[in-house]
Design an enzyme around this catalytic site. Sequence first.
Site, mmCIF file in Angstrom:
data_model
loop_
_atom_site.group_PDB
_atom_site.id
_atom_site.type_symbol
_atom_site.label_atom_id
_atom_site.label_comp_id
_atom_site.label_asym_id
_atom_site.label_seq_id
_atom_site.Cartn_x
_atom_site.Cartn_y
_atom_site.Cartn_z
ATOM 1 C CB ALA A 498 43.496 40.002 37.045
ATOM 2 C CB CYS A 970 42.573 44.799 37.779
ATOM 3 S SG CYS A 970 41.267 45.233 36.562
ATOM 4 C CB CYS A 971 45.575 43.414 42.288
ATOM 5 S SG CYS A 971 44.434 42.962 43.696
ATOM 6 C CE LYS A 972 46.219 34.575 43.366
ATOM 7 N NZ LYS A 972 47.367 33.933 44.066
ATOM 8 C CB THR A 978 42.314 46.328 44.078
ATOM 9 O OG1 THR A 978 42.835 45.678 43.002
ATOM 10 C CG2 THR A 978 41.321 47.360 43.557
#
Length: 1066
Positions: A498, A970-972, A978
């Site tokens: 992200a 997206c993730c962290k 993801t």
Amino acid sequence: MRFNAKDLVQLARCPSGYFDKEGKLKICRVVGDEKLIEPRERWCRLKGNLLFLMKNKSSDASEVVILERCWVVEFRSKTGVSIVLKFQSGEPDLYLEAASKPDCESWAVALGEANSEGLQNKIQHLQRLVMEIKEERSSDEAQQFLPTSQLDSLGEPQFTSIQRIANEPKLEFSLACKDLVAATRDRKLNTFIQVSVVHPAEHILTRYSSTEIVEGTKDPLFLTGVTFPPEYPIYEETKIKLTVYDVKDKSQDTVRTSVLPDHKEPRADVGRSFLGCATFRVVDLVKSKEQQLTLTLRTSDGGKTVGTIEVNLVKMGELEEGETDHITADTQDQKCALVRECTATEGLSGKDNLPSLNAVLRNPVCKLYRFPTSDNKWMRIREQMAETTLSFHVPKELINLHIKEDMRRNQELKDLGELAPHWDNMRKSVIAHCDQMLSMYQDTLAELGKHTGSSFKSSCSKGEKTLEFIPINLHLQRMHVHSPRLKDALYDVITVGAPAAHFQGFKNGGLRKLLSKFEAERRNTGYQCIYYSPENTAKAKEVLSNINHLQPLISSHADLLLSSASQRSPDSLKNSLKMLSEKTELFVHAFKDQLVRSALLALYTARPGCVLKKPAVHRNSAEEGDDVQHQDHPSQIKRQDSIPHHSEYDEEEWDRVWANVAKSLNCLIAMVDRLLEKDDISNIKEGENEPSAADSKVLHTGGDWYEQLYPLVITLKDCMGEVVTRAKQSMAFVLLQELACGLPQCLMLTLRRDIVFSQALAGLVCGFIIKLHTGLHDQGFLQQLHTVGLLVQYEGLLSTYSEEAGMLEDMAVGISDLQKVMFKVIEAKSEDFLPIITGRREHYIIEVQLPAKMFELLPQEIKEGKLLRMYPVLFNVGINEQQTLAERFGDTTLQENINQENLELLKEYYKLFTEKMPPDCLPHFQEQNDLKGLLGSLHQNIQAKKRKNVEIMWLAATICRKLNGVRFTCCKSAKDRTSMSVTLEQCSILRDEHQLHKDFFIRALDCMRRQTQGALNESDDPETGCLTDNKPTSRHFYPVALLLVSSHLLVVWLILSLALLLAKYQ
């Protein structure tokens, strides 16, 4: 069994140095995971395959355990200091608990090597090493017998390359075994194949990859194949070794890396045993008539045959020639129809686009699968993950633009001239802060210039200040599907962490909250400055940008006009005048704004001395007449007339100044028309009566175009210069107010926004280039690109709890800012195909370079430089345990608002798409008639506010693919969540679009989530590069896939986990 008790007692009393290992352990018997009694402390002594259990070091042995037909596994506990001895006979397991984790690991190794089976594995391993050494020596000895001159002439060894299509994998093959022999008759085999490569130059055996584990059959057919990427050094002389292992306990197979050192070979006692191996040369497979090899599996000493292994060469885009061969069997035995038929499919990408793609993509990692379809045929899937050089290239280009823009702004502030003390002190403070920020940008750019190594930023580096502009784990995830009866298809997803300012942190929230709070404070706080709205500030930046862009163009066109006049070229004169008129009209139009007029008046009142002829009414725009708070401002006080030229100010003077530019242009146009008219008349007269040489000389001398146009051009430049000076100063004064009203928060927010935007832009540029190359032969897509624009859909998996809420706020603003990015496709003039970035913070243009052959395929509108618009949308659904906390005890308003806002943007794009695109333009457009229904379903799911409604993600992704958009997930950190989402999406596409057999959906999902392909060791994390010995493999993440599908399962899991913890610690 018979034994001599006296001898055993005597053996147990031997000195400590006599034993292989001894120490204190807590011991008890267990059945499953249940301990029959509480563990009791015993002194344990190990000698050979005998384990003596004693109450203390000086007492006699109370029990002897014979370590045969048993193996060591790790006991599932949080402490990680206990192991279990499992016996093949079925007697209760022996639980052993050590005092520390290192002690536990050393006992596990010692017990695993204590039995005769472990000794036999050692012997086999030594035999394999001896065979490899012999092969290496034989090749070295062969070279020693060569004459010295001949040996010198050989130089570097020459190997035969494998002839394959450029940018395609060099070698791909699938594997299957038949008639495997188990150690015992009643045992069902759980097998997998480990693939190793023997490089011909070094003669070193390197582990390359392995297949998945196939359970319960002696004829395993593996779905995971082997693929070697284009840059891998494999030749026809290369040898490939296939080793088959039997996994005794699949659930325990993954603990070997946490129990054993990295350099140790896997042993049978830790969960798997060696069955057999076979070796073949690449040339034998490539040049075989049927492109298939059947190899005999033998034990390490080469004596016993334990089965056969089939190696089938794979070529994506075509199937092997020959008759269709159906091998019919049930799903449980891992068999299905194996189809070999001759087909010809069109390649998805030509070799002309390889140089430009190779400039963007790096280090591809490929995987190969074959999955059965619902009609009992095979489909082939090649999965590719690649890094991109744009991860660093785009941020560096962007930072360089920021530096140039800020340097221009600082110089414009210095060029404001003399100001009253209040405003002058304000300007000095602003310039000082801006210089500090500029220095920080320069230091960051210098550090990025020194970066070497990986072309992406790993997740463990997301908190580093020098890399804060770089996106996290930016990769291309591509799936190439070849079905027997369907056309080949490509599915691309860009995975990236992200976009967020991780180094600055999220203590006070993200950009969405910080910008809103900052704007409210600017409005409500009584700063000693003039308030201009964000719209007016953006307008001021646009005016300055137009000035810097148009002034050099007008000057160059004016010079071209004079050059044409000196050459007396009518056509060139007309063209130069046309270009000059167009640019000058744009120049004049840029200043027809109330903001410029009001800013000039505000700047005049800020001079050291001023007397207004008319009452000063600061107007920022026609809509905001009262935003300037001048009633109690120091600059509104009447000052002494210390500077004569500032004693009076006429508000109408500005109108006259910029109107003089238009008048000068009109005079120039009239003069050119007059000259061309006289030239036409003289040409007619010359045609009727041939003039004498003296008359012709007088005619040309008297009508010199250059001398008549030169004064008018100078006047135009002078008028334009006066306009530029005044407009620049007035707009710079507006920017001074913006900066002064919020120091230092304004600059810090600008920095944070630049960081987030840099990460988002790098991903967007990568996605656009990949999509352009993929759709280069799709005329419908190209028409959509320049007529409507490109849809860019981001799938967010962030929670709205704690720090991830701040990340989501940053991400929402960064993706929204991508709307001010335009793309332009140009023809490359060199071998450097990296994109070029121009513009400023409010408007960027990305110039994508294509080779000449590819550029010719584009529509005329794109080739002429038409700017291509982007339509970014973000849909977020939190799926982890933190989102459960947010839904139960926190707030999910942020996620709901973001989804609702972006739904409106998606509807706007769809409306534009239906209005501008003809119905028959896109391929399979008839299948896209359900787009309206999908949008309706998406709207209903967003309005429903259902917890962890992953249906939103599926619907948004489907709409994006049907609209030829670019997909982002997206993730962290673009790792666990993801990868779970992407693999689940890929298997869903195979099921819905390519008829994947329903019984193989879960197995296909498990295959895609394995982490064993490529040259990485099994203990390496491909994204972080960090050792993860204690990290479970992907099969332990399987429950997360279910959590993606149902939020109720996650709630149940949390409740049970909490109950377990309470019961444990009560």
